[in-house]
Design an enzyme around this catalytic site. Structure first.
Site, PDB file in Angstrom:
ATOM      1  N   VAL A  99      17.656   0.522 -18.289  1.00  0.00           N
ATOM      2  CA  VAL A  99      18.329   1.581 -19.028  1.00  0.00           C
ATOM      3  C   VAL A  99      17.400   2.024 -20.156  1.00  0.00           C
ATOM      4  O   VAL A  99      16.763   1.188 -20.805  1.00  0.00           O
ATOM      5  CB  VAL A  99      19.672   1.101 -19.623  1.00  0.00           C
ATOM      6  CG1 VAL A  99      20.369   2.235 -20.364  1.00  0.00           C
ATOM      7  CG2 VAL A  99      20.575   0.539 -18.537  1.00  0.00           C
ATOM      8  N   CYS A 100      17.298   3.336 -20.353  1.00  0.00           N
ATOM      9  CA  CYS A 100      16.531   3.893 -21.466  1.00  0.00           C
ATOM     10  C   CYS A 100      15.067   3.428 -21.379  1.00  0.00           C
ATOM     11  O   CYS A 100      14.465   3.453 -20.310  1.00  0.00           O
ATOM     12  CB  CYS A 100      17.212   3.480 -22.775  1.00  0.00           C
ATOM     13  SG  CYS A 100      16.738   4.409 -24.239  1.00  0.00           S
ATOM     14  N   THR A 101      14.507   2.977 -22.483  1.00  0.00           N
ATOM     15  CA  THR A 101      13.107   2.558 -22.488  1.00  0.00           C
ATOM     16  C   THR A 101      12.893   1.206 -21.809  1.00  0.00           C
ATOM     17  O   THR A 101      11.767   0.710 -21.772  1.00  0.00           O
ATOM     18  CB  THR A 101      12.566   2.484 -23.925  1.00  0.00           C
ATOM     19  OG1 THR A 101      13.438   1.654 -24.717  1.00  0.00           O
ATOM     20  CG2 THR A 101      12.506   3.873 -24.551  1.00  0.00           C
ATOM     21  N   GLY A 102      13.935   0.645 -21.254  1.00  0.00           N
ATOM     22  CA  GLY A 102      13.762  -0.558 -20.443  1.00  0.00           C
ATOM     23  C   GLY A 102      12.837  -0.303 -19.265  1.00  0.00           C
ATOM     24  O   GLY A 102      12.176  -1.223 -18.771  1.00  0.00           O
ATOM     25  N   ALA A 149      18.385   7.045 -17.727  1.00  0.00           N
ATOM     26  CA  ALA A 149      17.827   7.722 -18.899  1.00  0.00           C
ATOM     27  C   ALA A 149      18.369   7.048 -20.169  1.00  0.00           C
ATOM     28  O   ALA A 149      18.616   5.846 -20.173  1.00  0.00           O
ATOM     29  CB  ALA A 149      18.161   9.205 -18.836  1.00  0.00           C
TER      30      ALA A 149
END
Length: 207
Positions: A99-102, A149
């Site tokens: 998730v996200c910058t993961g 995102a």
């Protein structure tokens, strides 16, 4: 079915808790928060502490891995222990997700090379430096890799995965029970929709 959610200092809470709430409701789900060492891990604001049940060494073959993001992912990106664990468990996972910058953490471990993936819009261009094809889509599935995102999109990712694993009806039931029916008072949830000056302001802060 074991679902391992990676924690590390400075993680974004909703990145982890959105998928936790969705995937944890799957039939037979055994959700575990995992970190380099067990204990409490604080989020990016420092105001929320989440208990990591197990160390990386104690979780060797989860069925699903979820990697949340953070405003600063340099810690897990540079962590040899995290990279080695992700590489090792990925050999047997059914799904490896972020998730996200993961997604930057997965990319740094070499797991997204040559694949399509997404991230938070402020960090999307960083994926290309790892040999990843960035896309602004909210949820991207490429093989067994599912990336979401920014932040709230982890709920969408969880529901997408729930449908793939248990079928549409189960995923719809989970959505109904968590009453995930977004009706925000503003239509500014993406750089394409938000006021241009607001987008520019946050891009400038990112530089």
């Amino acid at each position: 079915m074991q679902i391992a959610i990676l924690l590390y200092p400075g993680f974004t809470a909703l990145d982890a808790m959105g998928p936790f709430e969705v995937l944890g409701n799957l039939p037979g789900a055994d959700t575990v928060f995992v970190a380099e060492q067990p204990g409490t891990i604080r989020n990016d604001s420092g105001k929320l502490a989440v208990l990591a049940d197990a160390s990386l060494a104690e979780v060797g073959s989860p069925d699903i891995v979820v990697v949340p993001g953070a405003p600063d992912t340099s810690g897990p990106v540079k962590s040899e222990a995290v990279r080695e664990w992700l590489t090792a468990v990925d050999r047997t996972t059914t799904w490896t997700t972020s998730v996200c910058t993961g997604s930057l953490i997965l990319a740094a471990a070499g797991l997204l090379t040559g694949r399509r993936a997404t991230s938070h819009w402020l960090y999307l261009d960083e994926l290309a430096s790892y040999g990843v094809e960035p896309t602004g889509e909210r949820v991207v599935t490429d093989g067994k890799y599912v990336t979401a995102a920014g932040v709230s999109s982890g709920i969408d990712m969880g529901l997408t995965l729930a449908g793939r694993i248990a079928g549409d009806r189960v995923a719809q039931a989970i959505q109904l029970l968590i009453e995930y029916d977004p009706q925000p008072p503003y239509d500014a949830g993406s750089p394409e929709k938000a006021p241009a000056d607001l987008v520019a302001e946050w891009r400038a802060r990112r530089i």
